[in-house]
Design a protein around this motif. Structure first.
Motif, PDB file in Angstrom:
ATOM      1  N   PHE A  51       0.813  -1.209   0.000  1.00 42.40           N
ATOM      2  CA  PHE A  51       0.000   0.000   0.000  1.00 42.40           C
ATOM      3  C   PHE A  51       0.852   1.267   0.000  1.00 42.40           C
ATOM      4  O   PHE A  51       1.871   1.333   0.705  1.00 42.40           O
ATOM      5  CB  PHE A  51      -0.918   0.014   1.216  1.00 42.40           C
ATOM      6  CG  PHE A  51      -2.021  -0.982   1.139  1.00 42.40           C
ATOM      7  CD1 PHE A  51      -3.080  -0.791   0.278  1.00 42.40           C
ATOM      8  CD2 PHE A  51      -1.985  -2.134   1.903  1.00 42.40           C
ATOM      9  CE1 PHE A  51      -4.100  -1.722   0.190  1.00 42.40           C
ATOM     10  CE2 PHE A  51      -2.999  -3.069   1.818  1.00 42.40           C
ATOM     11  CZ  PHE A  51      -4.057  -2.865   0.968  1.00 42.40           C
ATOM     12  N   SER A  52       0.430   2.264  -0.740  1.00 41.99           N
ATOM     13  CA  SER A  52       1.010   3.600  -0.632  1.00 41.99           C
ATOM     14  C   SER A  52       0.312   4.306   0.536  1.00 41.99           C
ATOM     15  O   SER A  52      -0.724   3.851   1.026  1.00 41.99           O
ATOM     16  CB  SER A  52       0.781   4.360  -1.929  1.00 41.99           C
ATOM     17  OG  SER A  52      -0.591   4.657  -2.071  1.00 41.99           O
TER      18      SER A  52
ATOM     19  N   ASP B  69      -1.614   6.681   0.681  1.00 41.84           N
ATOM     20  CA  ASP B  69      -3.026   6.995   0.463  1.00 41.84           C
ATOM     21  C   ASP B  69      -3.847   5.748   0.149  1.00 41.84           C
ATOM     22  O   ASP B  69      -4.968   5.850  -0.354  1.00 41.84           O
ATOM     23  CB  ASP B  69      -3.187   8.057  -0.634  1.00 41.84           C
ATOM     24  CG  ASP B  69      -2.525   7.621  -1.932  1.00 41.84           C
ATOM     25  OD1 ASP B  69      -1.759   6.634  -1.904  1.00 41.84           O
ATOM     26  OD2 ASP B  69      -2.777   8.253  -2.963  1.00 41.84           O
ATOM     27  N   GLY B  70      -3.308   4.565   0.451  1.00 37.08           N
ATOM     28  CA  GLY B  70      -4.104   3.346   0.386  1.00 37.08           C
ATOM     29  C   GLY B  70      -4.227   2.739  -0.989  1.00 37.08           C
ATOM     30  O   GLY B  70      -5.128   1.951  -1.248  1.00 37.08           O
ATOM     31  N   ARG B  71      -3.323   3.093  -1.899  1.00 41.82           N
ATOM     32  CA  ARG B  71      -3.381   2.514  -3.238  1.00 41.82           C
ATOM     33  C   ARG B  71      -2.292   1.460  -3.415  1.00 41.82           C
ATOM     34  O   ARG B  71      -1.299   1.436  -2.697  1.00 41.82           O
ATOM     35  CB  ARG B  71      -3.208   3.616  -4.292  1.00 41.82           C
ATOM     36  CG  ARG B  71      -4.352   4.614  -4.265  1.00 41.82           C
ATOM     37  CD  ARG B  71      -3.949   5.942  -4.877  1.00 41.82           C
ATOM     38  NE  ARG B  71      -3.727   5.826  -6.315  1.00 41.82           N
ATOM     39  CZ  ARG B  71      -3.040   6.724  -7.024  1.00 41.82           C
ATOM     40  NH1 ARG B  71      -2.488   7.778  -6.428  1.00 41.82           N
ATOM     41  NH2 ARG B  71      -2.879   6.547  -8.309  1.00 41.82           N
ATOM     42  N   LEU B  72      -2.521   0.544  -4.361  1.00 39.46           N
ATOM     43  CA  LEU B  72      -1.539  -0.490  -4.683  1.00 39.46           C
ATOM     44  C   LEU B  72      -0.893  -0.117  -6.012  1.00 39.46           C
ATOM     45  O   LEU B  72      -1.490  -0.299  -7.077  1.00 39.46           O
ATOM     46  CB  LEU B  72      -2.227  -1.852  -4.784  1.00 39.46           C
ATOM     47  CG  LEU B  72      -2.831  -2.366  -3.482  1.00 39.46           C
ATOM     48  CD1 LEU B  72      -3.716  -3.580  -3.756  1.00 39.46           C
ATOM     49  CD2 LEU B  72      -1.742  -2.735  -2.492  1.00 39.46           C
TER      50      LEU B  72
ATOM     51  N   TYR C 192      -1.800   2.390   6.166  1.00 44.99           N
ATOM     52  CA  TYR C 192      -2.085   2.664   4.751  1.00 44.99           C
ATOM     53  C   TYR C 192      -3.243   1.786   4.280  1.00 44.99           C
ATOM     54  O   TYR C 192      -4.047   2.210   3.449  1.00 44.99           O
ATOM     55  CB  TYR C 192      -0.857   2.403   3.891  1.00 44.99           C
ATOM     56  CG  TYR C 192       0.338   3.262   4.223  1.00 44.99           C
ATOM     57  CD1 TYR C 192       0.207   4.414   5.006  1.00 44.99           C
ATOM     58  CD2 TYR C 192       1.605   2.938   3.764  1.00 44.99           C
ATOM     59  CE1 TYR C 192       1.303   5.204   5.316  1.00 44.99           C
ATOM     60  CE2 TYR C 192       2.710   3.730   4.058  1.00 44.99           C
ATOM     61  CZ  TYR C 192       2.553   4.856   4.842  1.00 44.99           C
ATOM     62  OH  TYR C 192       3.633   5.626   5.141  1.00 44.99           O
TER      63      TYR C 192
ATOM     64  N   ALA D  22      -6.967   2.542   2.409  1.00 44.48           N
ATOM     65  CA  ALA D  22      -7.657   1.817   1.327  1.00 44.48           C
ATOM     66  C   ALA D  22      -9.120   1.595   1.699  1.00 44.48           C
ATOM     67  O   ALA D  22     -10.007   1.633   0.838  1.00 44.48           O
ATOM     68  CB  ALA D  22      -6.967   0.489   1.042  1.00 44.48           C
TER      69      ALA D  22
END
Lengths: 250, 250, 250, 250, 250, 250, 250
Positions: D17-18, D20-23, E28, E32
Motif C-alpha cells: 500500500f502507498s 493513500d491506500g493505493r496499490l 495505509y 484503502a
C-alpha cells in the motif's frame, strides 16, 4: 561519500563479482585471517611441524583454551589463523570427513583428499547466497602413504600445497623468513626450531611455552603429537627465544 | 558519485539485464577469468594438447599444487583459467557426468555432450537468483569416436569449439599468436611446441618445467597423459624458451 | 544523477511494472536479442526455410560450434537470436516437449502447440521472482498436418505466427527487405535465396558458406534438413552474395 | 529527484500500500492494459458478442496469430486486452477450471463462478510477494442457464458484470460510445454491429476483416462461434466501416 | 526530500514498527478502506441490518455485480468497504470457517467465533513477511443463540462489537449520524431506515434502489435475507431519500 | 536528513543490533505498548488482581468487545496493553500451552512455566527474520501451588515477576503510584481498590464500570473470576472514583 | 552523513565482513553484552563460584525474577550478561544438550563439551543469514572428572577457559580487580568473597543480598548450589560491602 559507498558495498549479503572480477567478501575474509595471530607449517622428510602463536589476552585466561592446533585424525593436524569460531566449524567438518573415510574405506583419509573436501565446503560459502564466507585460513598437515604433506586453505576455497608456509598476522615477514631459512633436508627437530623462530618474529623474537602451540606428525609413526610445555621450553631455550626478563615479579 | 552508483550496481545478488541487454555479473566474471594465468588448447589430427601457465607465488609452494589441468576421464582433460575454487566445482561436476555416462551407456562420454552438460550447469547460475556466476573458463579437450575435439566454456555458459584457443591473461596476444602460427597439419609434438611458445608470451618468452603444465590426449590411444617435468624441459629447450639464467644460486 | 537512478532501476531482481505499464527487464532482454546476429524464417507452400548469420569471432573457431539452428524433432527446427546459453535452455525444453508428445500421443507435436509450451515457459520467468527473463528470441518452424508453420517467440513469452520474419540484429532493415520481396508463391528454393539475401543485409551483401546456417523442413517429407556447405555455397553464388575477394591469400 | 524516487518506487517486487491506500503495482498493471488494443463485449437477449481489435504490426504476420478472443469452453469465450503472454496464463487457467467443473459436476461451469475463480487467482498475485500482478484485463462472456452473462476482470482481481463494456486502449471513448448507443433490446446482429462500430473508434472508423476478431455465444445454441472473415467483412460493409481506399496498389 | 523518504517508507514489503510504535502498512491499508464506499451495520433487538453504498461507475454496469453484502451462512451476512478483491478472499475464508463449524459441531458458527477466526487470519498478514495486509474492513452480522450480534474487523486484525457502525468513506460523518439517531429500541424496520439515511449522507441525501444493498438477519427466523429493489425503493420513499429528479431524460 | 535516515532505519524487516547494542524493532514495539491504554496487576496474599483501562472510542461500541483481560485457564488470567491483534495471538498461544500441560501432565500449568513458554515464543520473533516482534506487553497472573504469582512479558521476550505492576500508557506515573501505595499485606479487596485507583490516574481520577475490566484469581479457590459491572461500580464508589457528573443527558 | 551511513550499515540483516575483516553485527552484539549488568566467575581448587549483579529496576519487582544464574545440570551452572531473552534461549539449549548427553552416554556432560556445543550454536547465527547473532555472553562453570572448569562464550561463538573472569558492564575494571586479587590457592569461601567484591565495583562497593545472585559448584560434591539470601548477607557483611545506610525508611 567514499566512506558511505564503501560501507554499503560490503553491507549486502551475497558474495558477487566486482567490475574488475574480484569477490569482495572473500577479500574481506582474508583481512579477517590477517587479524589472527600467526600459524606456521613446515614439511621435513621426517614429518610435519605445526606451530601457532597463541598469546593470551589476560593472565587469568587458560592458555590451553586458546586452541590454534587441533588433532583431526591420528595422522592429521590442523592449525588455523583468523576467526576462531569459524575455524572450529571447518575443523569439525574435517574430523567428520576423516571419520567417514575410515568407516567407508577402512583406511586413513589422504591429506590431499581431506584438504579438497574442506576447500569444496569453503567454496560453497563464496558462491551460494544466504551466508558469508569463512573468515579463517587453515594449515592441514599429516602423513599420506608414508610421505608428509602440508596444505593451506584460504577463504576462497583454494587449496595450496607447501614445503613451509605461514598464515595470519605479519604473513609477508614470516614467509620471507621461511624462504630464507628453509631447506628440504631439515630434521623434524630443526623444523620445530625454524617454526618457533618464525613465529617469534611477530613477538619481538621472544616466546614463552604458554604463548605457543607446537605439534608434529612424524613420517614413521604417523601420529599427531602435541609438544608439552617443557618440550617447547627446551626448544625456546635452544633457539635463544626466551624473553629478556621472564620473572614472576613482573 | 559515479563510483558510488557503480559500487551499488554490482553489489546486488541477482544477475539481470542492463538497459542495453547485457548481464553485468557475467561480464564481471569474465574479468575474473582474465585475472587468471593463461591456459592454451590446440587440436591436431593426432590429438589434443592442453597447456597451462602455473607460475608459483613462492619458491616454497609445491608447483604440483597449482593444478590447472585435470584428468576428467580416461579420454578427456580440462584446463582452466580464473577463479581456482570455482574451477574445481565445475571439474568435479564434469567428472561425475563422465562417470554417469559410462555407467548408464557403457561407453565414454562424448566431448560435445560433456561440454554442454557443463555449460548448461553454468547457465543456471546466470539466470536463477541466489548465487553468483562461475568466475572461470574451461578448455575441455578429448577424443570422441577417434576424432580430437576441443571446446571452451565461458562464464555465460556458452560452448565454443576451437582448433586452437587461449583463455585467461593476455588472451588477445596469445590468440593472435595462435592464429598466426596454427596450421591444421600440426603433429602432436608440434602442437605441444606451439602451446608452450604461446604460453611463454605471458612470461617474457621464458618458461620452466615447474611453471607450466602440459597434457595430451592422443587420437590413437585416447588416453589423457600429463607430461613429466623432464619431457616438458625437453620441449622448452627445443623451443628456445629456457630462462636466460636458470641457476640455483639466483 | 540520471545515470545512478537508471543503474538502480535495472539492478533489482524481479520483473515488475513501471508506472507506464511496461516490464523493464523484458524490454532489456529484447535488447539482448538485438545484440545477437540475425536469424530469418520464411514460409513457402513447399516448406519452411530457416537461415542464421553465424559470423565467427576467430578463424580458429569451428564454425559448426556456433549453433544458431537446431533440429528439435524430425519435423521441427528452431533458429535463435540473442543470448546463446539461454537459447540452449529453451531448445532443450522444446525437445523434451516434443519427445513427451510423441510418447504420450504417438504422433509428432503440433508446431503451434510446441510454440505455446515454450512461450508459457518464457512467461513464467517474467512474472515469478527469483530469476531473470530469457534474453533470446526463437523462430520455430515445421510442418503440422502437411502445412508449413512458422512462429516467433519473444522474451515476453508472446507467440506470433509469420509468413516471413527476422530476429536479432538490424531487424527493421531485414524485415523491410522481407516485406518488399516476400510473396506467398515462393518455391522452397526461392525461399532459401530470399533468406540468404536478407541475412546478407547485415553483412554488406556478402556471405560465406561457413558464416551462415540454413535448414529446411519440406512440406512433403516433413523432415528437418540442414544444408551442406556446398549447397549453401551454390545458393550464395546463385544469389550473387559472394565476397568481393574470397581468396586464401587474404 | 522526483524521477529517481518514482523510479525506485516501482522497482521493488512486492505489491504494497502507498500512504493513500493505493496499490501501485496494480495501478501500473492497469496501464499495461491501456497499452493493449481494445476489446469490446456486448450482452443482448439473444447472446453475447465479443470483438477485438487485432491490428497486425506487419503484413507478413499471420493475423490469426494475434489471438485476442479465445474459446474457453463450448459455452464461454474470453477476450483480452493488455499483456498477451499474461492473458494466455489466465485463459489456460480458466480452461482448466471449466474442464474440472464438467468432470466434477457433469455440467458446464457458470459464467459467474468461472469469473470468480479467475479473479481469486488474480488477487493472489497482488497480495502475496514474489511475483508481479497480471498486466491484462479479460472479458468473460457466455450463457448460464439460458441467460447471457458478460464479466470483466481487472488487474486487482475485481469482477464486474456488464451489459456492454470495452477494455484496453481508448477505453473512455469506446465506453462513452457504448453508453450512447447500447439498448437492452439489441438483436445479436445489432450487437455485432455496435461492437464493430465501437472498435472502429480506435481506428479512424475503419476496419478490415483481418484486423478484428468477432465471436458470439448465442443464448439458444449456447455455442461459442468465431465469425469467418467473410462474415466479418459483411458486417463491416453493413456498418460503413470499410477503409476509404482498400486497394492492393496502396 | 520528504516525498522521497515517504515513498521509500511504504515501498518495502514487510510490515514493521515505526519509531513511534505504529505499523505503517496497516495504517495505509486503513486508507484503502476509506477509499471504498460506505457500509453500515445496525443492531436492533429484532435483528441485524446491513446496508451498503454501491454507486455504479457506469449505467452499463450491472448493479448486482458490485457486491458489497454477502450471505456467509444461513444466519450470517458480511458487508465490506475497501479493496473489493481482498474482501472476496476474507468472505470466502469466513464461509469455509462457517461450513467447517457446521460439519464439525453440527451447529451454526457463533458470530464472535467467526469474527475472531477472520481477525486472526488478518493479523497474520500484518506480522509475517512476504505479503501485504488486507485493504478492507468488514461488518459481520448475524444471530447467535437468538441474539443479534454485529462485529467490525479492521486491517490490523482487531475485532470490535458494535450497536451501530459505519465503515468506508466519510466514516466520521456517518458515525456521528448513527450516534445521534441510534436507540436500542429500534425495530428492524426502523433500523433499515436509519441505515439508509446514514448511507445517504455520502450521496447528498439521495439514494436509488440500484445504488444500495440492504440485507437483514432477523432474530426470530435467523435467516439472512437481501431486500429486493422494490422493498428498498419503498424504504427510500418512506425516508424521503429519493433523488430530486429521477428522470430518464437526465 | 535525520528524518530520512531514521525512516530507512526502521523500514527493513529484520531485527538486528544497532552499533550501541540495541534492537530497534524491539524498542519501537515497546512504543506500541505505550500507545495502548494501561493495565495493572497486583499480587496480594489472597490472590491476584488484574485491572485494565478500556475506554471506548464510541458510545455505540460494545464495551465488552474491547477485551483487555482474558481467562487463559481456570487458574490464570492475562491482561494486555498495546497492539490488540497481537495480544490475541499470544493469548491463544498461552491457552494452547495451558491445555497441552493439562493433557500431558494432568495438572494445571505453573504460572512461571506458562510465562516462559510465552516469552520464548516472543523472543523468536526478535531474532529470526521474516516477521516483526509482537507489539504488546502482557500481565500473566494466577495461582501456582496455592501461591499467587504475577508476571510481565515485554516485546523483547523477557519475563519479570512483580508484586504490583502497570503496563501501557502513563506507566511511570502509575508505577510510582503503585510503589507509594502497595504493601504486601493487602487484602484482595484492597488490591482491587488500589488497582482501580491506579488505573484512574490515566483518566483524571474518574472511572466508569464500563470503562474498566477487573478480574481476580483468589488463592483459595484458584479460580479466575471477572467482576460484574455492579461489583466494579461498588468498588468505584468505595474509592471515590465516580465521574463528577455521570448523567444520561450528557 | 556519517550518521546515515552508519545507520544503514547495521540495518541489513546478514552478518558479513567489513573491508577490514570484522563482523559488525557480532561487534554490536558485544555492545549488547556491555549493556547488561556484570557477572563474575572464579575457579578455585575447591570448586566454581558464579556471581551476578541483579539490581532491580523497581522495589515492586521480585528480585528472584531477574535470573542471572541458572542451574543447567546437577554439576553445571551458567551465569549471563546481556540480552536476557537471548540468554534464556542458549541456557535452554545447554540444558537439552546436558540431558541428551546423560541419556546417550549415561554420564554427566563435560564442561568443555557443553561449552563447545553452545558456541557452535552461537557461531551459526553469525554466518548463516536470516537471523541476528545472540546478544549475550555466558559463563559456564562446573566440575568435570573432579576438576573445576570455567568457560566464557562470546557473541562470535568463541569459547575461552578462565581462572577468573567477568562479563557485562565495566568489564575492564572488574577484570583488572580480578587480575590483582586472584590467586590459584583460593578456598571456595575466599572465591565467593572475591566474586562479591568484584561485583561491588559496579555498585560503589555496596551490595545487598537481594541485588546479587551467587552459586557454587564444589569439586567434591559436584553439585550446583545457589546461596540463600542469609548466606549472601553474611558474605556481604564479612567483606564490608553493606550499604552505608540500609534502612527501610529510605
Amino acid at each position: 561519500m567514499q566512506g558511505q559507498a564503501q560501507q554499503q558495498a560490503y553491507d549486502r549479503g551475497i558474495t558477487i563479482f566486482s567490475p574488475d572480477g574480484r569477490l569482495y567478501q572473500v577479500e574481506y575474509a582474508r583481512e579477517a585471517v590477517k587479524r589472527g595471530t600467526a600459524s606456521v607449517g613446515i614439511r621435513t622428510p621426517d614429518g610435519i611441524v605445526l606451530a601457532a602463536d597463541k598469546r593470551s589476552r589476560s593472565p587469568l585466561m587458560e592458555p590451553t583454551s586458546v586452541e590454534k592446533i587441533h588433532k583431526t585424525d591420528d595422522h592429521v593436524g590442523i592449525a588455523s589463523a583468523g576467526h576462531v569460531a569459524d575455524a572450529r566449524q571447518l575443523i569439525d567438518f574435517a574430523r567428520r570427513q576423516a571419520q567417514v573415510n575410515r568407516l567407508r574405506y577402512g583406511e586413513p583419509v589422504g591429506i590431499e583428499t581431506l584438504t579438497k573436501n574442506v576447500t569444496d565446503n569453503i567454496q560453497q560459502y563464496t558462491q551460494v547466497g544466504g551466508a558469508r564466507p569463512f573468515g579463517v585460513a587453515l594449515l592441514i598437515g599429516g602423513i599420506e602413504d608414508g610421505s608428509p604433506r602440508l596444505y593451506e586453505t584460504d577463504p576462497s576455497g583454494t587449496p595450496y600445497e607447501w614445503k613451509a608456509v605461514s598464515i595470519g598476522a605479519d604473513r609477508s615477514d614470516l614467509q620471507e623468513h621461511l624462504e630464507e631459512n628453509y631447506t628440504e633436508e631439515l630434521s623434524l627437530d630443526e623444523g620445530v626450531g625454524l617454526a618457533l623462530r618464525t613465529i617469534a618474529i611477530s613477538n619481538d623474537d621472544e616466546l614463552t611455552a604458554a604463548g605457543v602451540d607446537v605439534a608434529t606428525v612424524a613420517s614413521d609413526t604417523e601420529e599427531f603429537i602435541e609438544l608439552t610445555n617443557d618440550e617447547i621450553s627446551a626448544y625456546i631455550a635452544d633457539n635463544d627465544l626466551e624473553p629478556a626478563e621472564e620473572t614472576d615479579s613482573e
